[in-house]
Structures are given as structure tokens and as C-alpha cells.
Design a protein around this motif. Structure first.
Motif, PDB file in Angstrom:
ATOM      1  N   LEU A   1      32.650  29.235  43.339  1.00  0.00           N
ATOM      2  CA  LEU A   1      32.406  30.341  42.421  1.00  0.00           C
ATOM      3  C   LEU A   1      32.824  31.653  43.072  1.00  0.00           C
ATOM      4  O   LEU A   1      32.643  31.832  44.275  1.00  0.00           O
ATOM      5  N   ALA A   2      33.365  32.551  42.267  1.00  0.00           N
ATOM      6  CA  ALA A   2      33.712  33.884  42.771  1.00  0.00           C
ATOM      7  C   ALA A   2      32.428  34.609  43.164  1.00  0.00           C
ATOM      8  O   ALA A   2      31.452  34.593  42.415  1.00  0.00           O
ATOM      9  N   GLU A   3      32.424  35.215  44.340  1.00  0.00           N
ATOM     10  CA  GLU A   3      31.239  35.931  44.809  1.00  0.00           C
ATOM     11  C   GLU A   3      31.449  37.436  44.865  1.00  0.00           C
ATOM     12  O   GLU A   3      30.522  38.196  44.635  1.00  0.00           O
ATOM     13  N   SER A   4      32.663  37.863  45.158  1.00  0.00           N
ATOM     14  CA  SER A   4      32.940  39.297  45.224  1.00  0.00           C
ATOM     15  C   SER A   4      33.629  39.750  43.934  1.00  0.00           C
ATOM     16  O   SER A   4      34.187  38.931  43.189  1.00  0.00           O
ATOM     17  N   ALA A   5      33.615  41.056  43.692  1.00  0.00           N
ATOM     18  CA  ALA A   5      34.314  41.607  42.526  1.00  0.00           C
ATOM     19  C   ALA A   5      35.806  41.317  42.625  1.00  0.00           C
ATOM     20  O   ALA A   5      36.468  41.048  41.617  1.00  0.00           O
ATOM     21  N   GLU A   6      36.354  41.345  43.836  1.00  0.00           N
ATOM     22  CA  GLU A   6      37.771  41.067  44.021  1.00  0.00           C
ATOM     23  C   GLU A   6      38.102  39.622  43.662  1.00  0.00           C
ATOM     24  O   GLU A   6      39.095  39.352  42.971  1.00  0.00           O
ATOM     25  N   GLU A   7      37.261  38.680  44.110  1.00  0.00           N
ATOM     26  CA  GLU A   7      37.486  37.272  43.762  1.00  0.00           C
ATOM     27  C   GLU A   7      37.378  37.063  42.257  1.00  0.00           C
ATOM     28  O   GLU A   7      38.194  36.341  41.668  1.00  0.00           O
ATOM     29  N   GLU A   8      36.396  37.673  41.648  1.00  0.00           N
ATOM     30  CA  GLU A   8      36.209  37.501  40.209  1.00  0.00           C
ATOM     31  C   GLU A   8      37.379  38.093  39.425  1.00  0.00           C
ATOM     32  O   GLU A   8      37.840  37.506  38.444  1.00  0.00           O
ATOM     33  N   LEU A   9      37.886  39.233  39.870  1.00  0.00           N
ATOM     34  CA  LEU A   9      39.010  39.866  39.181  1.00  0.00           C
ATOM     35  C   LEU A   9      40.263  38.996  39.266  1.00  0.00           C
ATOM     36  O   LEU A   9      40.979  38.825  38.261  1.00  0.00           O
ATOM     37  N   VAL A  10      40.545  38.425  40.427  1.00  0.00           N
ATOM     38  CA  VAL A  10      41.713  37.543  40.566  1.00  0.00           C
ATOM     39  C   VAL A  10      41.529  36.292  39.713  1.00  0.00           C
ATOM     40  O   VAL A  10      42.454  35.860  39.015  1.00  0.00           O
ATOM     41  N   MET A  11      40.335  35.715  39.734  1.00  0.00           N
ATOM     42  CA  MET A  11      40.036  34.548  38.892  1.00  0.00           C
ATOM     43  C   MET A  11      40.303  34.874  37.428  1.00  0.00           C
ATOM     44  O   MET A  11      40.939  34.099  36.708  1.00  0.00           O
ATOM     45  N   PHE A  12      39.830  36.030  36.977  1.00  0.00           N
ATOM     46  CA  PHE A  12      39.976  36.449  35.592  1.00  0.00           C
ATOM     47  C   PHE A  12      41.443  36.676  35.236  1.00  0.00           C
ATOM     48  O   PHE A  12      41.946  36.166  34.232  1.00  0.00           O
ATOM     49  N   ALA A  13      42.165  37.423  36.070  1.00  0.00           N
ATOM     50  CA  ALA A  13      43.574  37.720  35.804  1.00  0.00           C
ATOM     51  C   ALA A  13      44.404  36.437  35.713  1.00  0.00           C
ATOM     52  O   ALA A  13      45.345  36.351  34.912  1.00  0.00           O
ATOM     53  N   ASP A  14      44.036  35.441  36.489  1.00  0.00           N
ATOM     54  CA  ASP A  14      44.748  34.161  36.511  1.00  0.00           C
ATOM     55  C   ASP A  14      44.705  33.441  35.162  1.00  0.00           C
ATOM     56  O   ASP A  14      45.594  32.653  34.845  1.00  0.00           O
ATOM     57  N   LYS A  15      43.692  33.722  34.359  1.00  0.00           N
ATOM     58  CA  LYS A  15      43.531  33.025  33.083  1.00  0.00           C
ATOM     59  C   LYS A  15      44.582  33.431  32.057  1.00  0.00           C
ATOM     60  O   LYS A  15      44.765  32.746  31.054  1.00  0.00           O
ATOM     61  N   PHE A  16      45.297  34.526  32.295  1.00  0.00           N
ATOM     62  CA  PHE A  16      46.209  35.083  31.297  1.00  0.00           C
ATOM     63  C   PHE A  16      47.670  34.657  31.482  1.00  0.00           C
ATOM     64  O   PHE A  16      48.542  35.112  30.756  1.00  0.00           O
ATOM     65  N   HIS A  17      47.925  33.773  32.454  1.00  0.00           N
ATOM     66  CA  HIS A  17      49.287  33.261  32.630  1.00  0.00           C
ATOM     67  C   HIS A  17      49.194  31.807  33.067  1.00  0.00           C
ATOM     68  O   HIS A  17      48.374  31.449  33.907  1.00  0.00           O
ATOM     69  N   SER A  18      50.051  30.989  32.479  1.00  0.00           N
ATOM     70  CA  SER A  18      50.044  29.557  32.757  1.00  0.00           C
ATOM     71  C   SER A  18      51.385  29.119  33.324  1.00  0.00           C
ATOM     72  O   SER A  18      52.439  29.560  32.849  1.00  0.00           O
ATOM     73  N   LYS A  19      51.334  28.218  34.303  1.00  0.00           N
ATOM     74  CA  LYS A  19      52.551  27.690  34.923  1.00  0.00           C
ATOM     75  C   LYS A  19      53.080  26.469  34.164  1.00  0.00           C
ATOM     76  O   LYS A  19      53.705  25.591  34.753  1.00  0.00           O
ATOM     77  N   THR A  20      52.842  26.407  32.869  1.00  0.00           N
ATOM     78  CA  THR A  20      53.347  25.297  32.063  1.00  0.00           C
ATOM     79  C   THR A  20      54.880  25.323  32.045  1.00  0.00           C
ATOM     80  O   THR A  20      55.501  26.245  32.570  1.00  0.00           O
TER      81      THR A  20
END
Length: 198
Positions: A129-148
Motif C-alpha cells: 500500500l502507498a504510505e507517503s503522498a508521493e507514493e500515492e500520487l505515483v500510484m494514482f497517476a499510473d491509473k491513467f495510462h495503460s501499456k496495452t
């Protein structure tokens, strides 16, 4: 702590990518996630460490490379392991734990020990689980692009529908991140990279 430069991170991608195609797919995705994360951080005035977000974004998916087989195909069945593989790869390269965690703590909206056990995931049973704001922000940003194939941008609505399959708690976690960080405007990046928005 000195964080690696963009050029040093690119060199790590080049070193570990099994093919030029894999490098282009993964490194480009990481660059896009970085752009999204930094734009959200600027807009929201979150007070995050932008340099840490930059480095974490550019490294978060480096663990995808070990999942490519001799035949050049990606092991989709084992894909959930890419986070811990990236963590191990960066640790072996001597990078600090604070950067390694961006690999192992960005999948979905976080994987709990209970998720691992309930779903029978091929991961050691612990929290990712993301613990820092930085980890959570990267996790969140990752959801908006897919390597399909082909790669594409993903709207907040499309991701919300996707993540609901894993439980209402996951959909609620994503909604909370949308409220905290805001939803990115994907149109400029879609135009720049030539990837459609779905």
C-alpha cells in the motif's frame, strides 16, 4: 539523498529491457506517468517532493522487464509480480528503499495482505500500500495510462468501472484519490503521444 537523474534512470531501463520494443513501451509509459503526476502535483499544490515523484514515476514499472520470456512475450499471468520484481531489481542496483517502494507499492489502488490471501496472488503475504503522498500520487497517476497493445490513456470513469470488479473498497479508494489529487486532463498528452483515450 541524491536521486538519479532522468539520464541515469533511462540507462537503467536500457540495461534491463530485453528488447527495444519493451524499452519503448515501458519507458514511455513511465515518462507519461511522470508527466501526469507532476502536473497533478503542481495544480493541486500538494506540497510533495517533486524530485522524488519524478524519480519514482520514471522507475515504478522497471520490474516489467523480467517478465519478458525468451520468446519476447510478456508473462501476463504473472504480471502482478512486476512490483516486487522491480523492488528487487532496484535494490540490487543499490538504489535506496524510498525509490524501491515505488515499484512494489503502486499496483492497482494498493494490494493488502488480505487481498493477497483472498485472491491467491503470487506475492509474499504482506501489504503493498502507498504510505507517503508521493507514493500515492505515483500510484494514482499510473491509473491513467495503460501499456496495452496499442497503449492508451484511461479516463477516471473507465478506471473506476474497472477497479470496482475488485470490490467497493477499491472503487472508494480510487474515488478518494480523485478527490485528493484531481482528475488529469489527458487530452494534451494523448495528442503529444498519439495514444487514444478510452
Amino acid at each position: 539523498m541524491r536521486l538519479p537523474t532522468d539520464a541515469e534512470i533511462r540507462a537503467l531501463h536500457v540495461k534491463h529491457a530485453p528488447t527495444e520494443e519493451a524499452f519503448e513501451l515501458v519507458h514511455t509509459h513511465c515518462q507519461i506517468v511522470c508527466a501526469i503526476a507532476l502536473r497533478l502535483a503542481d495544480r493541486a499544490g500538494l506540497g510533495v517532493d517533486a524530485e522524488l515523484v519524478r524519480a519514482g514515476s520514471l522507475l515504478h514499472d522497471i520490474g516489467v522487464y523480467p517478465l519478458y520470456g525468451e520468446d519476447g512475450r510478456l508473462d501476463h499471468a504473472g504480471y502482478v509480480r512486476h512490483g516486487i520484481l522491480g523492488h528487487e531489481l532496484l535494490r540490487a542496483e543499490g538504489l535506496p528503499e524510498i525509490l524501491c517502494r515505488f515499484c512494489s507499492h503502486h499496483t492497482g489502488v494498493g494490494i493488502s495482505r488480505e487481498d493477497v490471501l483472498r485472491q491467491g496472488l503470487p506475492l509474499p503475504p504482506r501489504d503493498y500500500l502507498a504510505e507517503s503522498a508521493e507514493e500515492e500520487l505515483v500510484m494514482f497517476a499510473d491509473k491513467f495510462h495503460s501499456k496495452t497493445d496499442p497503449p492508451r490513456f484511461v479516463t477516471a470513469g473507465a478506471y473506476a468501472a474497472h477497479v470496482r470488479r475488485y470490490g467497493d473498497d477499491k472503487a472508494e479508494a480510487f474515488a478518494s484519490m480523485c478527490a485528493a489529487f484531481g482528475v488529469p486532463d489527458l487530452r494534451p498528452l494523448a495528442a503529444a503521444y498519439g495514444h487514444e483515450i478510452v
